[in-house]
Design an enzyme around this catalytic site. Structure first.
Site, short mmCIF file in Angstrom:
data_model
loop_
_atom_site.label_atom_id
_atom_site.label_comp_id
_atom_site.label_asym_id
_atom_site.label_seq_id
_atom_site.Cartn_x
_atom_site.Cartn_y
_atom_site.Cartn_z
N CYS A 21 7.75 -5.26 -16.12
CA CYS A 21 6.32 -5.26 -16.48
C CYS A 21 6.21 -4.78 -17.93
CB CYS A 21 5.56 -4.34 -15.54
SG CYS A 21 3.93 -3.82 -16.12
N HIS A 73 8.03 10.99 -13.52
CA HIS A 73 7.75 10.00 -12.47
C HIS A 73 6.42 10.33 -11.78
CE1 HIS A 73 9.62 7.59 -8.87
NE2 HIS A 73 8.55 7.01 -9.38
N THR A 91 -0.77 -1.81 -12.46
CA THR A 91 -0.62 -3.22 -12.83
C THR A 91 -0.24 -4.11 -11.66
OG1 THR A 91 1.73 -2.98 -13.35
CG2 THR A 91 0.16 -2.54 -15.15
N TRP A 105 13.84 3.16 -11.01
CA TRP A 105 13.85 4.60 -10.72
C TRP A 105 15.11 5.00 -9.95
CZ3 TRP A 105 11.27 7.87 -13.37
CH2 TRP A 105 10.05 7.50 -13.93
N ARG A 136 -2.17 2.09 -16.62
CA ARG A 136 -2.89 2.05 -15.35
C ARG A 136 -2.14 1.15 -14.37
NH1 ARG A 136 -8.18 -1.05 -17.91
NH2 ARG A 136 -7.21 -3.07 -18.31
N CYS A 178 4.21 -1.57 -18.44
CA CYS A 178 4.98 -0.43 -17.92
C CYS A 178 6.13 -0.10 -18.87
CB CYS A 178 5.53 -0.75 -16.53
SG CYS A 178 4.30 -1.33 -15.35
N ARG A 229 1.51 8.96 -2.22
CA ARG A 229 2.53 9.45 -3.15
C ARG A 229 2.69 10.96 -3.12
NH1 ARG A 229 3.62 5.22 -6.93
NH2 ARG A 229 2.12 3.52 -6.83
N SER A 284 11.68 13.95 -12.56
CA SER A 284 10.77 13.92 -11.41
C SER A 284 9.33 14.14 -11.86
CB SER A 284 11.17 14.99 -10.39
OG SER A 284 10.22 15.09 -9.34
#
Length: 464
Positions: A390, A251, A189, A200, A187, A393, A283, A248
């Site tokens: 993270c 992501h 963060t 990325w 989720r 993550c 996004r 992609s």
């Protein structure tokens, strides 16, 4: 003026007013339309449409898959979150509470899982434990049985196999620890900014077969280059184009999760997580992202089809009689295997599976080189996950890249799967427990993303 001409001029004037939006205005486009109107119909390089996937996933697959992933076998994942970044040293570790990972205490993990990280049957445990002991000694001990010696050599060969698409953690390392995935959900963060962007950017710029002269859309250096990028992408061979779309799609899926489980309220009494519509629009809205958002969502569906296809092809491995989802609880293990096979047979019945036969076709020498390039690029991306600042993550990034890497391994192991023995160790094609857990959890994440798109579509329906 003749009355007929007057009528005609009046009629044309009325049409002109309607066309200019003054006579009978068209209702303004909703936020849902801006995000989803282009996410429909058939997907590029596929014979499947978005609507078929939505219906299949949301109503036939998603509920049962979530139940399976809540079981002990799939909720505990062993991971090394202390591996150093192999590419740069100045990693900024996220100090936010929500970036932290809650590790398992030893007594929280079922004994069957702790004693059998690679294993899936009680009978296989003794043999493989003997193999692992021999590997730690650095040689094949001649006192071991002939079967065990053969297994040592075969599994060592498997670990170094050219069919592995990921650099997996050494789960025997003292730094590798168990994590309960249900207690560490993926989720939002708060991890963002230059460090997150760099991860990325390195993935796209250095690992997706893209020359430096071609700039990605929405890249700060990409002004006016959008058409150049897509002209370049469409000119690639199908394998390299698919590689970009998989990354992609991954992501996009992660961004859907972050938008769907966003920290909406944080007080000393409680935290409230839920759907952040604004975050989702930023996004994926077609206007706000200059057309990129809908493309990203279509790539998410492409990723779904690739992982779905892999699961349909690996069914014989899980159907073998001596395969177990081994935790030590015989009743639960048997029930979970039954549920697993129900899900896999449901997946196999999907009518519009992706056809991977066009991959690595043609001249055998060129195809093998392309496959090796494909594998090495993806393997490099799996290593980049150790550079994520993270920890939560990093956990989910490592799991999902290993899961996708396992799916790719399956897709290109069709002959090995077909030649597996019906019982006993499978030397040519083998999946570790880590690969199995990551494969299904990674697909569970994509499946959840598709389900969440339906939720966002409904939430955005009345927003303009």
């Amino acid at each position: 003026m003749d009355h007929r001409w007057g009528f005609l001029i009046g009629f044309l004037g009325a049409v002109g007013l309607l066309g200019s939006g003054h006579g009978g205005q068209q209702p303004p486009e909703t936020a849902a339309q801006r995000c989803f109107c282009q996410v429909s119909g058939y997907l590029d390089d596929c014979t499947c449409d978005v609507e078929t996937i939505d219906k299949f996933n949301n109503y036939r697959l998603f509920p049962r898959l979530q139940k399976l992933l809540e079981s002990d076998y799939f909720r505990y994942y062993k991971v090394n979150l202390k591996r150093p970044c192999p590419f740069w040293n100045d990693i900024s570790q996220c100090g936010r509470r929500d970036c932290a990972v809650k590790l398992c205490q030893s007594d929280e993990v079922p004994d069957g899982i702790k004693s059998a990280s690679y294993k899936y049957s009680e009978e296989a445990n003794n043999l493989i434990e003997e193999c692992e002991q021999a590997e730690r000694l650095g040689a094949v001990d001649e006192s071991l049985s002939e079967e065990t010696q053969k297994a040592v050599l075969q599994w060592t060969k498997h670990d170094d196999s050219s069919d592995n698409f990921c650099e997996a953690d050494d789960i025997q390392s003292p730094d590798a620890e168990y994590v309960d995935l249900l207690l560490n959900p993926e989720r939002y963060t708060g991890y963002k900014g230059p460090d997150a962007w760099m991860i990325w950017n390195v993935i796209y710029e250095e690992n997706c077969f893209k020359p430096q002269t071609i700039k990605r859309p929405l890249n700060p250096l990409a002004s006016g280059h959008e058409n150049t990028f897509y002209s370049w992408l469409e000119g690639l061979c199908v394998e390299k184009r698919a590689f970009y779309r998989l990354i992609s799609g991954l992501h996009a899926s992660i961004n859907v999760h972050l938008s769907a489980r966003y920290l909406l309220q944080d007080t000393w009494l409680e935290k409230i997580w839920g759907h952040n519509i604004t975050e989702f629009q930023q996004r994926f809205d077609g206007i706000l992202t200059e057309g990129e958002g809908p493309r990203r969502l279509k790539n998410l569906y492409f990723l779904y089809l690739i992982e779905l296809r892999a699961l349909s092809k690996v069914v014989p491995f899980f159907e073998r009689q001596d395969f177990q989802l081994f935790t030590g609880n015989k009743v639960q293990d048997a029930e979970n295997k039954m549920l697993l096979l129900e899900i896999l047979h449901e997946i196999k019945s999907f009518p519009l599976h992706f056809d991977e036969n066009s991959f690595f076709a043609g001249d055998k020498k060129e195809a093998n080189k392309l496959k090796e390039d494909f594998r090495l690029h993806f393997r490099n991306i799996s290593r980049i996950m150790d550079c994520v600042g993270c920890l939560k993550c990093r956990l989910w990034g490592k799991l999902q890249t290993q899961g996708l890497g396992t799916a790719l391994k399956i897709l290109f192991s069709e002959k090995l799967i077909a030649n597996m023995p019906e019982s006993g160790p499978s030397y040519e094609f083998h999946l570790t427990r880590q690969e199995i857990v990551s494969l299904f959890n990674a697909f569970g994440r994509i499946s959840t993303s598709v389900k969440e798109l339906e939720n966002f579509r409904n939430l955005l329906q009345n927003i303009h």
